[in-house]
Design an enzyme around this catalytic site. Structure first.
Site, PDB file in Angstrom:
ATOM      1  CB  CYS A  36      43.723 -25.519  -0.228  1.00 49.40           C
ATOM      2  SG  CYS A  36      44.747 -24.234   0.352  1.00 49.40           S
ATOM      3  CB  CYS A  39      43.940 -25.182   3.181  1.00 45.93           C
ATOM      4  SG  CYS A  39      43.666 -23.873   2.372  1.00 45.93           S
TER       5      CYS A  39
END
Length: 176
Positions: A36, A39
């Protein structure tokens, strides 16, 4: 992760590390995944904030790929998702990577921050290698308290660590 204010949480430890701990201290749960992109931006920012807030909240990180049952049970549909727990219950949340200022606003609604003294903050900045910021803070402290020679020595040490030998020497030579 050896961070004093961050823990890795699994479905086995969620009850203890999040729900029970949040009875005493707010727990910010970061649901993330290695793949991600947002993230990767958010994670280090949350860790920095956890350090800065110095235990006013605990950062609990949940690897969404490894903990799919927990993620599904929490109703997480996209990453990153961050949920703040207080008193064993979700108190706030956000989805996606927010700015540091936006995250502070959310935290400050729920977390009682213990402010470090300017001297403690300057020492932390030196430890983090942020010498210019630390030196600026030392200069503010000495402007308010010009007789505090210990602060001049701390500033000289920060200058030395920064590699500014001449300025450090100049400060030490001016001390009585």
């Amino acid at each position: 992760m050896s961070d004093a204010y961050s823990i890795q949480v699994t479905s086995e430890t969620f009850e203890t590390d999040v729900l029970q701990k949040s009875q005493a201290t707010p727990v910010l749960v970061d649901f993330y995944a290695e793949w991600c992109g947002p993230c990767k931006t958010l994670g280090p920012m949350l860790e920095r904030l956890a350090d800065e807030y110095a235990g006013a909240f605990i950062l609990a990180k949940v690897d969404a790929d490894a903990e799919q049952m927990l993620v599904a049970g929490m109703g997480v549909r996209s990453l990153p998702t961050v949920v703040l727990f207080k008193n064993g219950q979700p108190a706030d949340h956000f989805i996606g990577a927010l700015s540091e200022g936006e995250i502070r606003t959310i935290l400050d609604k729920h977390v009682e921050r213990v402010e470090a003294s300017p001297l403690e903050r300057a020492a932390e900045l030196v430890e983090l290698g942020q010498y210019d910021e630390a030196i600026a803070l030392y200069q503010l402290i000495t402007a308010d308290d010009p007789e505090n020679y210990d602060v001049y020595l701390d500033m000289a040490q920060a200058l030395l660590k920064k590699g500014d030998l001449d300025s450090a020497e100049a400060i030490v030579e001016r001390l009585p």
